[in-house]
Design an enzyme around this catalytic site. Structure first.
Site, PDB file in Angstrom:
ATOM      1  CE  LYS A  67     -50.595  51.560   9.680  1.00  0.00           C
ATOM      2  NZ  LYS A  67     -51.044  51.706   8.332  1.00  0.00           N
ATOM      3  CG  HIS A  68     -47.616  50.614  12.187  1.00  0.00           C
ATOM      4  ND1 HIS A  68     -46.693  49.637  13.069  1.00  0.00           N
ATOM      5  CD2 HIS A  68     -47.827  50.927  11.761  1.00  0.00           C
ATOM      6  CE1 HIS A  68     -46.612  48.875  11.985  1.00  0.00           C
ATOM      7  NE2 HIS A  68     -47.134  49.781  11.137  1.00  0.00           N
ATOM      8  CG  ASN A 230     -38.748  66.214  18.510  1.00  0.00           C
ATOM      9  OD1 ASN A 230     -38.727  66.537  18.751  1.00  0.00           O
ATOM     10  ND2 ASN A 230     -37.429  66.180  17.237  1.00  0.00           N
ATOM     11  CG  HIS A 391     -39.744  59.185  23.003  1.00  0.00           C
ATOM     12  ND1 HIS A 391     -39.481  58.942  21.849  1.00  0.00           N
ATOM     13  CD2 HIS A 391     -39.861  59.872  23.817  1.00  0.00           C
ATOM     14  CE1 HIS A 391     -39.141  60.905  21.335  1.00  0.00           C
ATOM     15  NE2 HIS A 391     -39.134  60.894  22.503  1.00  0.00           N
TER      16      HIS A 391
END
Length: 391
Positions: A67-68, A230, A391
């Site tokens: 999810k996302h 994180n 990221h």
């Protein structure tokens, strides 16, 4: 085909949107049903890398629920106990190893997995498709599908369910690029292999790691490799039971993931298993009600006059003392962190959720204090020297 038009980008106003191969090669995916969106494919590609590496590291089929752009759950295909079969709603399905992996991945954090994107390491079989059919989900990616599984999945969401097949032999380029604010970023693809060598440097007094510990720690690291940083991951019996992603403070990752791990364990308490729901309640409403029931706000949310919509009889309050006693029974949990623990408070929080084995990079100026904290709980902690920011 080296280009695929998408519905839109991250948001509906971000048009046009597409994915394509700059070198003119074919895309490594084939859309078998539905129409993908931008975030669907971000989840699919990150999820595929995760399950492929889990399969390579453990030899077991693997599944993840994304999810996302972070996993809500991930697991390998170990058999389910009768309790897990019940809380994962696997009734009337003859479970295969891949179906067990998917049930574990989807069942760890059911609230976060609502509307997820699924990635599978192996051919999607009928049993796995039947489990997927029951859940609210945007789509699935796998290297192949049996004819029956494909038939089941194509019928989902009124025929609009997204089904993607990926080339399992595809290897990405050594350099990867992305743009932010019109500026192109370039870096080497993260081909780092995670295996038992990551667990060789044990820094605590307790040097004992069981085979189960080792597998769980490796799973935690692979999950963290594809979780927005994180991040911290709790693993038990081959499945992630709590993932804390994208927090600015590491202790907040540890707390968030620990609370999810506690909720997963609380769902298995006889008091929760004995809840009786009204007939016809939707699965998502049942999941949400359980999360409310095991939370501290139960009486505020499901107080007088509200519980009748969900439960056949008014449940007894699940007291803090009862919850604490049940949580204390959870043991043999492994914990991984994508960067070093700067303070011992992370170890304190991990201990409350049954953690007995930890892997983290090390390298903090307070490493000695963190090791001392782990020793106070007789934990086994490895320093792997590897940062896994994503990221």
């Amino acid at each position: 085909m080296n280009e695929l038009q998408l519905k839109y980008g991250c948001n509906p106003n971000q048009k046009p949107a597409r994915v394509f191969m700059e070198n003119g090669a074919d895309l490594p995916i084939t859309v078998l049903n539905g129409r993908p969106g931008y975030i669907n494919l971000l989840d699919a590609f990150n999820g595929w890398q995760l399950v492929k590496e889990l399969k390579e590291a453990t030899g077991l089929p693997a599944a993840t629920s994304f999810k996302h752009v972070s996993p809500a759950g991930a697991a390998v295909g170990l058999p389910l106990s009768d309790t897990l079969k019940k809380i994962y709603f696997t009734e009337n399905v003859e479970l295969t190893p891949l179906a067990c992996a998917y049930a574990r991945a989807r069942g760890a954090d059911r609230m976060s997995s609502f509307g997820d994107f699924i990635s599978l390491s192996d051919e999607c079989d009928e049993a796995t498709a039947l489990l997927i059919k029951k859940e609210v989900s945007d789509g699935v990616l796998a290297p192949s599908y049996t004819p029956k599984a494909l038939e089941i999945l194509k019928a989902k969401k009124n025929g609009n369910y997204l089904v993607i097949q990926i080339d399992p032999d595809y290897v990405p380029a050594k350099l990867e690029k992305k743009q932010v604010f019109g500026v192109t970023f370039e870096q080497g693809h993260n081909f780092l292999k995670i295996d038992e060598s990551c667990l060789s440097n044990i820094v605590t007094k307790n040097k004992t790691l069981s085979e189960n510990d080792r597998r769980n720690l490796i799973i935690s690291l692979i999950v963290l490799k594809y979780t927005q940083s994180n991040s911290v991951c709790y693993v038990k019996d081959g499945q992630a039971i709590g993932i804390g992603a994208g927090q600015q403070s590491r202790v907040h990752c540890t707390r968030l993931a620990g609370q999810k791990a506690d909720n997963w364990w609380l769902r298995q308490c006889p008091k929760v298993l004995g809840l009786e729901f009204v007939d016809g309640i939707k699965r998502a409403d049942r999941d949400n009600a359980i999360d409310v029931y095991i939370g501290d706000e139960y009486m505020d949310v499901l107080g007088e006059g509200k519980w009748q919509r969900i439960f056949k009889t008014k449940p007894e309050v699940f007291t803090k003392e009862e919850k604490a006693e049940w949580i204390s029974k959870n043991t043999d949990v492994a914990l991984g962190s994508d960067a070093f623990f700067p303070f011992g408070d992370n170890i304190d929080r991990a201990h409350k959720s049954g953690v007995t084995a930890v892997v983290q990079p090390g390298g903090s100026v307070r490493d000695d204090l963190v090791i001392e904290e782990a020793d106070s709980y007789n934990m086994t902690m490895c320093f792997n020297g590897i940062r896994l920011f994503h990221h």
